[in-house]
Design an enzyme around this catalytic site. Structure first.
Site, PDB file in Angstrom:
ATOM      1  N   CYS A   2      36.167  33.368  35.453  1.00 33.58           N
ATOM      2  CA  CYS A   2      35.178  32.735  35.727  1.00 33.58           C
ATOM      3  C   CYS A   2      34.401  33.722  35.642  1.00 33.58           C
ATOM      4  CB  CYS A   2      34.568  31.995  36.753  1.00 33.58           C
ATOM      5  SG  CYS A   2      35.526  30.106  37.057  1.00 33.58           S
ATOM      6  N   ARG A  27      36.259  35.495  30.241  1.00 41.32           N
ATOM      7  CA  ARG A  27      37.082  35.176  31.145  1.00 41.32           C
ATOM      8  C   ARG A  27      37.048  33.927  31.947  1.00 41.32           C
ATOM      9  NH1 ARG A  27      35.199  39.304  34.309  1.00 41.32           N
ATOM     10  NH2 ARG A  27      35.808  38.431  36.354  1.00 41.32           N
ATOM     11  N   ASN A 101      33.121  32.659  41.068  1.00 39.07           N
ATOM     12  CA  ASN A 101      34.350  32.520  40.410  1.00 39.07           C
ATOM     13  C   ASN A 101      34.836  33.569  42.055  1.00 39.07           C
ATOM     14  OD1 ASN A 101      36.177  33.805  39.437  1.00 39.07           O
ATOM     15  ND2 ASN A 101      34.762  36.271  38.770  1.00 39.07           N
ATOM     16  N   GLU A 495      56.468  42.573  24.827  1.00 40.91           N
ATOM     17  CA  GLU A 495      55.468  41.836  23.990  1.00 40.91           C
ATOM     18  C   GLU A 495      54.804  41.784  23.031  1.00 40.91           C
ATOM     19  OE1 GLU A 495      51.891  42.711  25.441  1.00 40.91           O
ATOM     20  OE2 GLU A 495      50.935  43.045  23.968  1.00 40.91           O
ATOM     21  N   HIS A 518      74.629  37.162  24.624  1.00 41.39           N
ATOM     22  CA  HIS A 518      75.280  36.329  26.583  1.00 41.39           C
ATOM     23  C   HIS A 518      74.112  35.123  25.827  1.00 41.39           C
ATOM     24  CE1 HIS A 518      77.696  39.452  26.866  1.00 41.39           C
ATOM     25  NE2 HIS A 518      76.785  40.150  26.436  1.00 41.39           N
ATOM     26  N   LYS A 617      40.522  36.038  30.293  1.00 40.67           N
ATOM     27  CA  LYS A 617      41.004  37.105  30.658  1.00 40.67           C
ATOM     28  C   LYS A 617      41.277  38.684  31.858  1.00 40.67           C
ATOM     29  CE  LYS A 617      40.758  42.085  27.416  1.00 40.67           C
ATOM     30  NZ  LYS A 617      42.279  41.878  27.117  1.00 40.67           N
TER      31      LYS A 617
HETATM   32  C1  G6P Z   1      45.898  38.453  32.086  1.00 38.81           C
HETATM   33  C2  G6P Z   1      45.347  38.953  30.213  1.00 38.81           C
HETATM   34  C3  G6P Z   1      46.282  39.800  29.940  1.00 38.81           C
HETATM   35  C4  G6P Z   1      46.455  40.833  30.258  1.00 38.81           C
HETATM   36  C5  G6P Z   1      46.477  39.963  32.284  1.00 38.81           C
HETATM   37  C6  G6P Z   1      47.101  40.944  32.906  1.00 38.81           C
HETATM   38  O1  G6P Z   1      46.795  36.972  31.825  1.00 38.81           O
HETATM   39  O2  G6P Z   1      45.348  37.299  29.267  1.00 38.81           O
HETATM   40  O3  G6P Z   1      46.005  39.874  28.590  1.00 38.81           O
HETATM   41  O4  G6P Z   1      47.988  42.052  30.537  1.00 38.81           O
HETATM   42  O5  G6P Z   1      45.913  39.209  32.471  1.00 38.81           O
HETATM   43  O6  G6P Z   1      45.613  42.277  33.167  1.00 38.81           O
HETATM   44  P1  G6P Z   1      44.745  43.063  33.640  1.00 38.81           P
HETATM   45  O7  G6P Z   1      43.785  43.130  32.957  1.00 38.81           O
HETATM   46  O8  G6P Z   1      45.453  43.534  34.718  1.00 38.81           O
HETATM   47  O9  G6P Z   1      45.768  44.337  32.886  1.00 38.81           O
END
Ligand code: G6P
Length: 622
Positions: A2, A27, A101, A495, A518, A617
């Site tokens: 948020c 956000r 938020n 990743e 496996h 994010k």
């Molecule tokens: C969210 C984001 C990811 C990020 C994760 C951890 O899920 O979408 O891209 O890796 O949070 O966030 P941070 O800000 O702690 O790296």
């Protein structure tokens, strides 16, 4: 999670709020809304489901006047994404409006009590309970807004960043935070409010980061001319006045705009050479064959005496942690464990004062990572943070740390922050190994030099952009992808798979290549693309055998190979070449084409690359 924006000043608030929401849309973006107090003292709240664009369209014929307002872009927790559940929320009398938020954990209890007292609720959200509670307290006890907010927050359990306005007092915004970030911007005769500084920096570089448990009163006195009639007061929930520290933010506007790229994600992928140069600036001195991290100078004793390193992180940052483990173990000969912060915090882990905990977070706000830090702190561990967002909660909660300095990352799928984190982890492992004397001098020099050349190598990899874009088109049909790698390439496989599922919604799994036999091998048929990181390293022959196994089952292999490799080119369906690089630095280079691959697959599928569905994010809820 948020986004919150507020404005109080002399200009029309609406355009500033909308621009701010767009900057904070990363956000959360399932609904958006705005509240404005107009000249006549009317409090107008407009909200819509979906993105900020919908809100702009919806308000096109509405009264958007007012020099005070608050606005919100939501990532739903309680209550489905809808206009009713979108913020701002009115109080019952429509005198107050709130944005929030976070999560109010005891909302059901508070709501039940307010309903018993005759309060009527409009939404299913936890947020509405706060504004209704504030109004109930104001009326019942005849209190002013600030005192009522204090009393209400005293009863609230949970995490929040809130902003409240009252139409009877159009010269004041009250804002408060607990475990969710909030920044106040101080302009000339105007205040700004944001979940981070991005909606503010266009107008002022003077900010105050609110501390946990603080309430800010932003007030204008139009009859006062000194200091443009502005008054910023910060108090605790109990009303004790708090000291204010005004900081200067150092973000330039270009960093948070797309700069000619169609998406932030592509811009951020292409920025990586420059970002990593910034990350290493002043820390790597190639002439002197040396890495200097101030944390290792200032906290040498604590870091050198670690018997064990625990890495806590979430999402992409956790993948960086897996690479950090291999680097620290091999350079420094200390055991390293990597934990999902969300698991670590709830499972009574063994943590002692002999541990160093490394918390990795791009946003510096992830609730689970913050909670893991608190737990480790309580058990006496020394905490070192690796973060990107300057001044965010995690760097403030750690004992020391290193910023990755890759600039604001806006695309929800993390790219440059990942390579920045891995760069810092490499420097950390090198600096610690040198201090401990666990690494042969020539090996140390070789890695330092190799690391300093990584930005140039990434520039070379980025030249395969067109090729990867073409290749992506061929594979948009797929419903599943498998990513394989070994050693340092295994976290890269994880990743790569995460990037693909995040933005193209294709199911993808990352696996250690040797584990394929496996289980995952059962999935392989002629429809199954398998991305294999098969560069010329110690695992080369073994990975080559894995490729043969996939081909024998008609799987379609996309191989990442070292430039000039013709062995794999003969058997793989598609090949992406990487420059020759030391094995321990390979993740920094091999990740880049996988970022591009996921980007182009998502673009071909017409997905919203920068704002994928259901994600946010900055995850400030647990
Ligand atoms: C969210 C984001 C990811 C990020 C994760 C951890 O899920 O979408 O891209 O890796 O949070 O966030 P941070 O800000 O702690 O790296």
């Amino acid at each position: 999670m948020c986004g919150i924006v507020g404005y109080l000043g002399k200009r029309e608030a609406f355009p500033i709020l909308i621009k701010g929401l767009r900057r904070l849309e990363y956000r959360g973006y399932d609904s958006a809304g705005v509240a404005l107090i107009n000249e006549a003292g009317g409090l107008n709240v407009y909200k819509t489901k979906g993105k900020v664009d919908n809100l702009v369209e919806y308000t096109s014929d509405k009264d958007k006047t007012g020099t005070i307002g608050i606005a919100h872009t939501r990532w739903a927790t309680h209550g489905e994404p809808s206009a009713v559940n979108a913020h701002p929320h009115y109080s019952q009398s429509h005198n107050l409006a709130i944005i929030h938020n976070g999560i109010i954990e005891n909302y059901a209890d508070l709501k039940g009590k307010l309903i018993e007292k005759g309060v009527e609720f409009k939404s299913d959200t936890d947020t509405e309970v706060v504004v209704q509670l504030v109004e109930y307290i104001m009326n019942k006890k005849q209190l002013d807004l600030l005192t009522a907010v204090q009393v209400a927050l005293y009863q609230v359990i949970g995490a929040y960043a809130i902003a409240i306005i009252d139409k009877r007092d159009p010269l004041q915004i009250i804002a408060a935070r607990k475990q969710s970030p909030l920044v106040v911007g101080i302009g000339d005769g105007e205040f700004f409010l944001g979940s981070d500084a991005s909606p503010i920096i266009e107008y002022t570089d003077k900010v105050v980061y609110l501390e946990d448990g603080n309430i800010a009163v932003l007030r204008l006195d139009k009859n006062r001319s000194e200091n443009s009639g502005m008054e910023l007061k910060v108090v605790s929930i109990l009303g004790e006045e708090q000291e204010l520290t005004v900081k200067k933010v150092d973000i330039d506007l270009g960093q948070i705009e797309k700069g000619g790229y169609p998406h932030f994600m592509l811009k951020e992928i292409f920025e990586q050479p420059e970002c990593l140069t910034n990350c290493m600036r002043g820390r790597i001195n190639v002439e002197a064959d040396h890495v200097t991290l101030s944390a290792l100078i200032d906290y040498r004793r604590q870091l050198l005496s670690a018997k064990r390193v625990l890495i806590v992180a979430c999402g992409t940052s956790w993948h960086a942690g897996l690479i950090g483990k291999q680097l620290i173990e091999s350079f420094c000969r200390i055991p390293v464990e990597v934990e999902y912060a969300s698991e670590f915090r709830y499972r009574n882990p063994v943590v002692t004062k002999d541990d160093v905990v490394i918390a990795i977070s791009q946003s510096g706000e992830t609730a689970d990572t913050l909670a893991a830090i608190q737990l480790a702190k309580e058990r006496g561990a020394f905490i070192y943070g690796i973060c990107n967002a300057i001044g965010s909660s995690i760097p403030r909660a750690t004992d020391t740390g290193t910023y990755i300095h890759v600039g604001p990352e806006i695309g929800v799928a993390s790219t440059k922050a990942f390579t920045g984190q891995v760069t810092v982890l490499t420097m950390f492992a090198l600096a610690l190994a040198e201090a401990k004397g666990t690494m042969a001098r020539d090996e140390y020099i070789k890695v330092v030099k190799g690391l300093s050349e990584v930005p140039e190598l990434i520039r070379e990899v980025l030249k395969s952009n067109e090729k990867v874009a073409d290749l992506a088109r061929t594979f948009t049909y797929a419903h599943n992808f498998l990513y394989l790698g070994r050693g340092f390439s295994y976290p890269v496989a994880l990743e790569g798979a995460l990037k693909l599922k995040e933005i193209s919604y294709i199911h993808a799994e990352g696996y250690p290549a040797a584990e394929m036999k496996h289980g995952p091998i059962a999935l392989i048929d002629s429809d199954m693309p398998v991305v294999v990181i098969a560069t010329h390293n110690t695992m080369y022959e073994k990975v080559l055998s894995n490729i043969q196994e996939i081909k024998a089952r008609k799987g379609r292999v996309i191989a990442l190979v070292t430039k000039g490799d013709d062995k794999i080119a003969k058997i793989a369906d598609e090949v992406i070449e990487l420059p020759d690089v030391q094995e321990c630095l390979e993740p920094l280079v091999a990740t880049v084409p996988l970022q591009l691959l996921s980007y182009y697959v998502a673009v071909c599928k017409g997905k919203d690359v920068d704002q994928p569905r259901n994600l946010a994010k900055s995850v400030t809820v647990e």
